[in-house]
Design an enzyme around this catalytic site. Structure first.
Site, PDB file in Angstrom:
ATOM      1  N   ARG A  37       0.603  -1.256   0.033  1.00  0.00           N
ATOM      2  CA  ARG A  37      -0.013  -0.025  -0.174  1.00  0.00           C
ATOM      3  C   ARG A  37       0.933   1.262   0.032  1.00  0.00           C
ATOM      4  O   ARG A  37       0.487   2.412   0.529  1.00  0.00           O
ATOM      5  CB  ARG A  37      -0.967   0.156   1.352  1.00  0.00           C
ATOM      6  CG  ARG A  37      -2.091  -0.952   1.072  1.00  0.00           C
ATOM      7  CD  ARG A  37      -3.304  -0.272   0.383  1.00  0.00           C
ATOM      8  NE  ARG A  37      -4.239  -1.442   0.075  1.00  0.00           N
ATOM      9  CZ  ARG A  37      -5.326  -1.446   0.977  1.00  0.00           C
ATOM     10  NH1 ARG A  37      -5.479  -0.742   1.734  1.00  0.00           N
ATOM     11  NH2 ARG A  37      -6.034  -2.352   0.729  1.00  0.00           N
ATOM     12  N   ARG A  41      -3.414   6.619   1.167  1.00  0.00           N
ATOM     13  CA  ARG A  41      -3.930   7.779   1.679  1.00  0.00           C
ATOM     14  C   ARG A  41      -2.966   8.319   2.437  1.00  0.00           C
ATOM     15  O   ARG A  41      -3.345   9.674   3.124  1.00  0.00           O
ATOM     16  CB  ARG A  41      -5.246   7.524   2.422  1.00  0.00           C
ATOM     17  CG  ARG A  41      -6.542   7.308   1.574  1.00  0.00           C
ATOM     18  CD  ARG A  41      -7.585   6.809   2.224  1.00  0.00           C
ATOM     19  NE  ARG A  41      -7.173   5.297   2.505  1.00  0.00           N
ATOM     20  CZ  ARG A  41      -7.928   4.407   3.192  1.00  0.00           C
ATOM     21  NH1 ARG A  41      -9.040   4.729   3.194  1.00  0.00           N
ATOM     22  NH2 ARG A  41      -7.460   3.160   3.338  1.00  0.00           N
ATOM     23  N   ARG A  50      -7.046  11.131  -5.671  1.00  0.00           N
ATOM     24  CA  ARG A  50      -8.285  10.690  -4.998  1.00  0.00           C
ATOM     25  C   ARG A  50      -9.371  11.504  -5.229  1.00  0.00           C
ATOM     26  O   ARG A  50     -10.680  11.200  -5.622  1.00  0.00           O
ATOM     27  CB  ARG A  50      -7.970   9.932  -3.701  1.00  0.00           C
ATOM     28  CG  ARG A  50      -9.019   9.004  -3.161  1.00  0.00           C
ATOM     29  CD  ARG A  50      -9.312   7.840  -3.773  1.00  0.00           C
ATOM     30  NE  ARG A  50     -10.156   7.078  -2.985  1.00  0.00           N
ATOM     31  CZ  ARG A  50     -11.499   6.927  -3.452  1.00  0.00           C
ATOM     32  NH1 ARG A  50     -11.973   7.413  -4.463  1.00  0.00           N
ATOM     33  NH2 ARG A  50     -12.122   5.886  -2.594  1.00  0.00           N
ATOM     34  N   ASP A  87      -6.908  -3.166  -7.329  1.00  0.00           N
ATOM     35  CA  ASP A  87      -7.478  -3.653  -6.235  1.00  0.00           C
ATOM     36  C   ASP A  87      -7.544  -5.190  -6.454  1.00  0.00           C
ATOM     37  O   ASP A  87      -8.060  -5.707  -7.698  1.00  0.00           O
ATOM     38  CB  ASP A  87      -8.520  -2.955  -5.994  1.00  0.00           C
ATOM     39  CG  ASP A  87      -8.865  -3.417  -4.453  1.00  0.00           C
ATOM     40  OD1 ASP A  87      -8.394  -2.513  -3.401  1.00  0.00           O
ATOM     41  OD2 ASP A  87      -9.687  -4.090  -4.100  1.00  0.00           O
ATOM     42  N   TYR A 162     -14.981 -11.936   0.325  1.00  0.00           N
ATOM     43  CA  TYR A 162     -15.525 -10.715  -0.109  1.00  0.00           C
ATOM     44  C   TYR A 162     -16.916 -11.091  -0.917  1.00  0.00           C
ATOM     45  O   TYR A 162     -17.973 -10.289  -0.851  1.00  0.00           O
ATOM     46  CB  TYR A 162     -14.581  -9.689  -0.765  1.00  0.00           C
ATOM     47  CG  TYR A 162     -13.470  -9.086   0.219  1.00  0.00           C
ATOM     48  CD1 TYR A 162     -13.845  -8.073   1.017  1.00  0.00           C
ATOM     49  CD2 TYR A 162     -12.280  -9.553   0.233  1.00  0.00           C
ATOM     50  CE1 TYR A 162     -12.978  -7.547   1.777  1.00  0.00           C
ATOM     51  CE2 TYR A 162     -11.314  -9.176   1.233  1.00  0.00           C
ATOM     52  CZ  TYR A 162     -11.838  -8.161   1.680  1.00  0.00           C
ATOM     53  OH  TYR A 162     -10.779  -7.549   2.819  1.00  0.00           O
TER      54      TYR A 162
HETATM   55  O1  CP3 Z   1       0.260   0.589  -3.395  1.00  0.00           O
HETATM   56  C1  CP3 Z   1      -0.154  -0.617  -3.360  1.00  0.00           C
HETATM   57  O2  CP3 Z   1      -0.137  -1.543  -2.329  1.00  0.00           O
HETATM   58  C2  CP3 Z   1      -1.197  -1.080  -4.476  1.00  0.00           C
HETATM   59  C3  CP3 Z   1      -2.398  -1.033  -4.741  1.00  0.00           C
HETATM   60  C4  CP3 Z   1      -3.336  -1.947  -3.691  1.00  0.00           C
HETATM   61  C5  CP3 Z   1      -4.725  -1.412  -3.113  1.00  0.00           C
HETATM   62  N1  CP3 Z   1      -5.392  -2.396  -2.832  1.00  0.00           N
HETATM   63  C6  CP3 Z   1      -5.248   0.139  -3.263  1.00  0.00           C
HETATM   64  C7  CP3 Z   1      -6.158   0.401  -2.410  1.00  0.00           C
HETATM   65  C8  CP3 Z   1      -3.350  -3.198  -3.445  1.00  0.00           C
HETATM   66  C9  CP3 Z   1      -2.091  -4.091  -3.653  1.00  0.00           C
HETATM   67  C10 CP3 Z   1      -4.512  -3.606  -2.885  1.00  0.00           C
HETATM   68  C11 CP3 Z   1      -4.780  -5.126  -2.228  1.00  0.00           C
HETATM   69  C12 CP3 Z   1      -6.031  -5.345  -1.763  1.00  0.00           C
HETATM   70  N2  CP3 Z   1      -7.144  -4.774  -1.588  1.00  0.00           N
HETATM   71  C13 CP3 Z   1      -6.074  -6.268  -0.467  1.00  0.00           C
HETATM   72  C14 CP3 Z   1      -5.079  -7.235  -0.130  1.00  0.00           C
HETATM   73  C15 CP3 Z   1      -3.949  -6.678   0.869  1.00  0.00           C
HETATM   74  C16 CP3 Z   1      -4.766  -6.366   1.990  1.00  0.00           C
HETATM   75  O3  CP3 Z   1      -4.582  -5.008   2.328  1.00  0.00           O
HETATM   76  O4  CP3 Z   1      -4.916  -7.438   2.923  1.00  0.00           O
HETATM   77  C17 CP3 Z   1      -7.414  -6.082  -0.028  1.00  0.00           C
HETATM   78  C18 CP3 Z   1      -7.871  -6.899   1.111  1.00  0.00           C
HETATM   79  C19 CP3 Z   1      -8.276  -5.342  -0.793  1.00  0.00           C
HETATM   80  C20 CP3 Z   1      -9.563  -4.876  -0.588  1.00  0.00           C
HETATM   81  C21 CP3 Z   1      -9.730  -3.649  -0.142  1.00  0.00           C
HETATM   82  N3  CP3 Z   1      -9.394  -2.598  -0.916  1.00  0.00           N
HETATM   83  C22 CP3 Z   1     -10.388  -3.011   0.939  1.00  0.00           C
HETATM   84  C23 CP3 Z   1     -10.678  -4.118   2.138  1.00  0.00           C
HETATM   85  C24 CP3 Z   1     -10.199  -1.756   0.948  1.00  0.00           C
HETATM   86  C25 CP3 Z   1     -10.644  -0.735   2.194  1.00  0.00           C
HETATM   87  C26 CP3 Z   1      -9.886  -0.635   3.134  1.00  0.00           C
HETATM   88  C27 CP3 Z   1      -8.998   0.679   3.018  1.00  0.00           C
HETATM   89  O5  CP3 Z   1      -7.750   0.521   3.372  1.00  0.00           O
HETATM   90  O6  CP3 Z   1      -9.493   1.753   2.717  1.00  0.00           O
HETATM   91  C28 CP3 Z   1      -9.363  -1.350  -0.340  1.00  0.00           C
HETATM   92  C29 CP3 Z   1      -9.483  -0.055  -0.786  1.00  0.00           C
HETATM   93  C30 CP3 Z   1      -7.993   0.404  -1.147  1.00  0.00           C
HETATM   94  N4  CP3 Z   1      -7.382  -0.211  -2.265  1.00  0.00           N
HETATM   95  C31 CP3 Z   1      -7.551   1.581  -0.801  1.00  0.00           C
HETATM   96  C32 CP3 Z   1      -6.368   1.755  -1.877  1.00  0.00           C
HETATM   97  C33 CP3 Z   1      -5.177   2.597  -1.860  1.00  0.00           C
HETATM   98  C34 CP3 Z   1      -8.022   2.840  -0.105  1.00  0.00           C
HETATM   99  C35 CP3 Z   1      -9.084   3.479  -0.976  1.00  0.00           C
HETATM  100  C36 CP3 Z   1      -9.091   4.905  -0.952  1.00  0.00           C
HETATM  101  O7  CP3 Z   1      -8.193   5.611  -1.308  1.00  0.00           O
HETATM  102  O8  CP3 Z   1     -10.218   5.451  -0.340  1.00  0.00           O
END
Ligand code: CP3
Length: 353
Positions: A37, A41, A50, A87, A162
């Protein structure tokens, strides 16, 4: 003198990518570093992009915006690897289940029965995610040569949790009970997800991803027979299909929370390298994971938030514990949005000296 063929030139450049060296079994000191990640944010420049992208799925499928946020942490910190901004929930989206993100709450997925989920076809899903491949091409063009480009997908079980729960959940109760009560339908869903995911990873490798990562974020809390069926078997199916397509890129597996199952996962799935979470005991991992297998992880994301002496001593502990082994520095899970960006700079200074 004959011109160096393009393919050879590319290989020569890639040979100098530290992450690829470690994934090929070399030990480097300091180790290469990137963070899960790392685009997100905690960075003001991410929040600015964003703000122009209200729909998160559309954001992930917008190559210009996605490439920009992928490159932001590379410009700011000079990580050894870049992970494409996308994602894991793009796969259910591409297979036809509606996915959206509730502000401040996280993902939501349309409510469908297990029977209906198992009818969603893997055919064509990877094609519908071709914008991610376009993002990869743009990112590669903007990366320093030494920076490795990582493509990724969610593992079938994690994505299925999910799809079945309709959101993130504390204990995956519906998904686990479905896996026991209707194994045939559950296994069909997992096989379909594995096939769509393999096609998608193959496409990402063709688009320039040097490394592929499989996120099994919900490997925790599974008894051995279920772990074998829902985690190991579908992951092995993906790895076999990717290899059968002639893709030689290293594959990192991340079975978060798998505890002692980490060993079995490392031995049975066919992955190249293993990412470890912060809950896994480091001494146990050093003693029990295959000695030749590259390991990535396991700094507690909360210590990155804390910074200061705690961060410095945890970095030291991990560097000492993994010295002499092919090791990639990373967190045990993703960065939290409240991490001060300067702490990431301090982390890199501690690692690189
Ligand atoms: O920089 C990176 O790592 C690349 C991008 C990336 C994202 N999601 C962007 C993202 C990666 C590798 C993921 C993987 C992901 N997504 C996983 C596996 C890794 C983990 O964290 O366990 C999972 C379970 C998801 C599903 C997911 N996406 C959730 C549960 C959420 C909400 C939780 C949160 O952090 O807000 C997301 C949203 C998400 N994916 C964000 C980002 C940067 C935040 C969204 C935003 O900007 O509002």
């Amino acid at each position: 003198m004959a011109e160096t063929p393009e393919v050879l030139r590319r290989t020569m450049k890639m040979a100098k990518r530290p992450l690829l060296q470690v994934l090929a079994g070399e030990t480097l000191s300091p180790p290469p570093v990137w963070l899960m990640r790392q685009a997100g944010r905690y960075l003001p420049e991410y929040r600015a992009v964003r703000a122009t992208q209200p729909d998160f799925i559309a954001f992930c499928l917008n190559p210009e915006a996605a490439a920009e946020v992928t490159l932001q942490p590379i410009r700011r910190y000079g990580f050894d690897a870049s992970i494409v901004f996308a994602d894991i929930l793009l796969i259910p989206h591409a297979m036809g289940q509606k996915v959206w993100f509730e502000k401040g709450e996280g993902p939501r997925l349309a409510s469908l029965s297990l029977q209906d989920l198992a009818k969603l076809s893997p055919e064509g899903a990877a094609d519908r995610l071709s914008p991610v491949c376009e993002t990869l091409k743009r990112v590669r063009a903007g990366l320093p040569d030494a920076c490795t480009l990582i493509g990724f997908a969610g593992a079938p079980w994690t994505v299925a949790t999910y799809m079945i729960e309709g959101a993130g959940s504390k204990d995956r109760w519906k998904a686990r009970s479905a896996a026991w009560s209707d194994p045939a339908t559950m296994d069909r869903l997992l096989a379909n997800l594995a096939d769509a995911t393999a096609d998608y990873l193959i496409a990402q490798a063709h688009a320039g991803a040097d490394v592929l990562k499989i996120f099994e974020s919900w490997a925790e809390g599974l008894p051995a027979p279920l772990f074998d069926r829902v985690v190991i078997a579908p992951t092995r199916r993906i790895v076999e299909r990717v290899r059968a397509a002639g893709i030689t890129a290293p594959i990192i597996g991340f079975p978060k929370g798998a505890g002692p199952h980490y060993v079995h996962y490392a031995q049975e799935t066919g992955i190249t390298a293993i990412a470890t979470d912060h809950g896994l005991d480091t001494g146990w991992a050093v003693a029990n994971l295959p000695a030749s297998m590259p390991v990535q992880g396991q700094l507690d994301p909360a210590v990155l938030k804390a910074g200061g002496k705690a961060l410095e001593s945890e970095v030291r502990r991990l560097l000492d514990a993994w010295a002499g082994r092919p090791y990639v520095f990373n967190l045990g899970h993703g960065i939290n949005p409240d991490v001060p960006p300067e702490n990431v700079g301090a982390l890199l200074a501690h690692i690189r000296g």
